[in-house]
Motif scaffolding. Structure first.
Motif, short mmCIF file in Angstrom:
data_model
loop_
_atom_site.label_atom_id
_atom_site.label_comp_id
_atom_site.label_asym_id
_atom_site.label_seq_id
_atom_site.Cartn_x
_atom_site.Cartn_y
_atom_site.Cartn_z
N PHE A 1 0.85 -1.19 0.00
CA PHE A 1 0.00 0.00 0.00
C PHE A 1 0.88 1.23 0.00
CE2 PHE A 1 0.98 -0.83 4.39
CZ PHE A 1 1.01 0.41 5.02
N ALA A 2 0.26 2.37 -0.25
CA ALA A 2 0.99 3.64 -0.29
C ALA A 2 0.10 4.73 0.30
CB ALA A 2 1.38 3.98 -1.73
N PHE A 3 0.70 5.86 0.58
CA PHE A 3 -0.09 6.98 1.09
C PHE A 3 0.43 8.29 0.53
CE2 PHE A 3 3.48 7.10 3.99
CZ PHE A 3 3.64 8.44 4.33
N SER A 4 -0.45 9.26 0.52
CA SER A 4 -0.09 10.64 0.18
C SER A 4 -0.31 11.50 1.41
CB SER A 4 -0.94 11.15 -0.98
OG SER A 4 -0.78 10.35 -2.13
N ALA A 5 0.44 12.59 1.50
CA ALA A 5 0.32 13.46 2.67
C ALA A 5 0.49 14.92 2.28
CB ALA A 5 1.35 13.07 3.73
N GLY A 6 -0.20 15.76 3.02
CA GLY A 6 -0.01 17.20 2.89
C GLY A 6 0.37 17.76 4.25
N THR A 7 1.36 18.65 4.29
CA THR A 7 1.81 19.22 5.55
C THR A 7 1.73 20.74 5.51
OG1 THR A 7 4.16 19.43 4.96
CG2 THR A 7 3.42 17.29 5.80
N ALA A 8 1.61 21.33 6.69
CA ALA A 8 1.61 22.79 6.81
C ALA A 8 2.07 23.15 8.22
CB ALA A 8 0.21 23.36 6.56
N PHE A 9 2.77 24.28 8.34
CA PHE A 9 3.17 24.71 9.69
C PHE A 9 2.33 25.91 10.12
CE2 PHE A 9 6.18 26.95 6.88
CZ PHE A 9 6.04 28.26 7.30
N MET A 10 2.17 26.03 11.42
CA MET A 10 1.34 27.08 11.99
C MET A 10 1.99 28.44 11.78
SD MET A 10 -1.52 27.63 13.46
CE MET A 10 -2.34 28.96 14.34
N ARG A 11 1.18 29.43 11.38
CA ARG A 11 1.67 30.80 11.16
C ARG A 11 0.95 31.77 12.09
NH1 ARG A 11 2.12 31.49 4.59
NH2 ARG A 11 2.74 29.35 4.10
N ASP A 12 1.52 32.94 12.24
CA ASP A 12 0.96 33.95 13.14
C ASP A 12 -0.46 34.35 12.76
OD1 ASP A 12 3.22 34.04 14.73
OD2 ASP A 12 4.19 35.57 13.52
N ASN A 13 -0.73 34.41 11.48
CA ASN A 13 -2.04 34.90 11.03
C ASN A 13 -3.04 33.77 10.75
OD1 ASN A 13 -0.63 33.92 8.85
ND2 ASN A 13 -1.47 35.40 7.39
N TYR A 14 -2.68 32.52 11.15
CA TYR A 14 -3.54 31.37 10.89
C TYR A 14 -4.53 31.14 12.02
CZ TYR A 14 -1.54 29.03 6.75
OH TYR A 14 -1.16 28.68 5.49
N SER A 15 -5.74 30.75 11.64
CA SER A 15 -6.65 30.14 12.60
C SER A 15 -6.47 28.63 12.50
CB SER A 15 -8.10 30.50 12.26
OG SER A 15 -8.48 29.91 11.01
#
Length: 327
Positions: free
Chosen positions: A280-294
């Motif tokens: 099996f395989a997987f895909s992923a999306g990542t993001a880091f928290m920013r000052d202006n993010y909710s």
């Protein structure tokens, strides 16, 4: 009636162990050093209780259950310290209501019952009995009973926060912990990153190998994630075949390390299932928290990166920061 003196071991009185219940071997109690006595009728039981009070009474359901319930009610009134354990193969609402409302049983178990479980219940019953009849030991016993209750509460709380299949934290836990991470970022500037992962072609895998095989893939993926995150990181079953990881560290560097390890191990993994090898395989999306993010914006960013990974070939990890100009 002679109650047990402090320190004197209590015995178990078993009422009506007829042939219908021959499959229960009460010998395990004897092997644990617990004295057990049997009686086949109410008069014998009453006479035995008058000579020496039992720590617990075990009574079985019978077709004419009123006699059993009336006896347990007698025990409740005359020997309130004695613990009442009722075993029944009937889930009839009327029976359950009678043993609870009339006899006020301490423990109600359904037959068949595993010996190990019955042993634990009897152990708890005797502990409670000793607590009631030995005032000098009440504080120690109360501490033990409290510890048992706290252990049960913590167990149930942990189970409520975890996915039963993968043993990872569940979506409810994800919402709570992500909220905490966002608050810590705003109040103490603690950086963190979010990854949302999705198993590639999971519906096809289920259609090809069956849902039991799909469940095994989910379990194995959960185990791989658990082995590759740090103590301070958290992994979740986000829903269906989607998973999530929250990791602390400088921007997305630590997340990239974890995702890299996951990809390496998943690509090498072969799951043996009913004489078949499943990859099996997987895909992923990542993001880091920013000052202006909710919190919502952070999830949307990781979701957008996951969508990009799926759209552009799958089996890859995409950081939102690398594709942001293209969106």
């Amino acid at each position: 009636m002679s109650p047990n003196m402090p320190g004197e071991p209590a015995y178990i009185l078993i009422f009506k162990p007829d042939s219908n219940h021959a499959d229960i071997d009460f010998g395990f109690l004897t092997r644990q050093g617990i004295d057990i006595q049997f009686a086949g009728d109410k008069k014998t039981m009453i006479r035995m209780m008058q000579v020496k009070q039992a720590g617990a009474v075990i009574a079985f359901y019978e077709s004419e259950q009123n006699s059993t319930i009336d006896f347990l009610r007698y025990i409740m009134r005359q020997h309130p310290d004695t613990q009442r354990i009722y075993l029944t193969s009937s889930l009839d609402k009327e029976v359950v209501e009678q043993v609870i409302n009339k006899a006020h049983v301490n423990y109600l178990l359904t037959l068949p019952v595993e010996t190990e479980h019955l042993g634990k219940i009897i152990s708890k019953a005797l502990k409670r009995y000793y607590f009631l009849v030995n005032p000098s030991n009440r504080y120690d016993d109360l501490a033990g009973i409290t510890a048992d209750l706290l252990g049960d509460v913590n167990k149930f709380r942990d189970e409520a926060n975890r996915d039963s299949l993968t043993k990872l934290l569940n979506r409810r836990s994800f919402d709570m912990m992500l909220t905490t991470a966002v608050n810590q970022f705003r109040e103490r500037s603690i950086p963190f990153s979010l990854a949302i992962m999705d198993l590639d072609n999971f519906k096809k895998l289920n259609d090809t190998y069956g849902h039991l095989a799909g469940d095994q893939v989910l379990r194995v993926f959960g185990q791989i994630i658990t082995r590759n995150i740090r103590h301070e990181d958290s992994a979740f079953r986000y829903g269906g075949e989607e998973f999530a990881v929250i990791t602390c560290g400088e921007r997305s560097k630590q997340m990239a390390v974890i995702m890299g390890r996951l990809h390496q191990q998943v690509r090498r993994k072969k799951i043996q299932f009913e004489n078949q090898q499943i990859r099996f395989a997987f895909s992923a999306g990542t993001a880091f928290m920013r000052d202006n993010y909710s919190m919502t914006q952070l999830i949307q960013s990781a979701d957008a990166a996951l969508y990009y990974a799926k759209k552009h070939g799958k089996d890859q990890v995409i950081s939102y920061e690398t594709i942001e100009p293209d969106l």
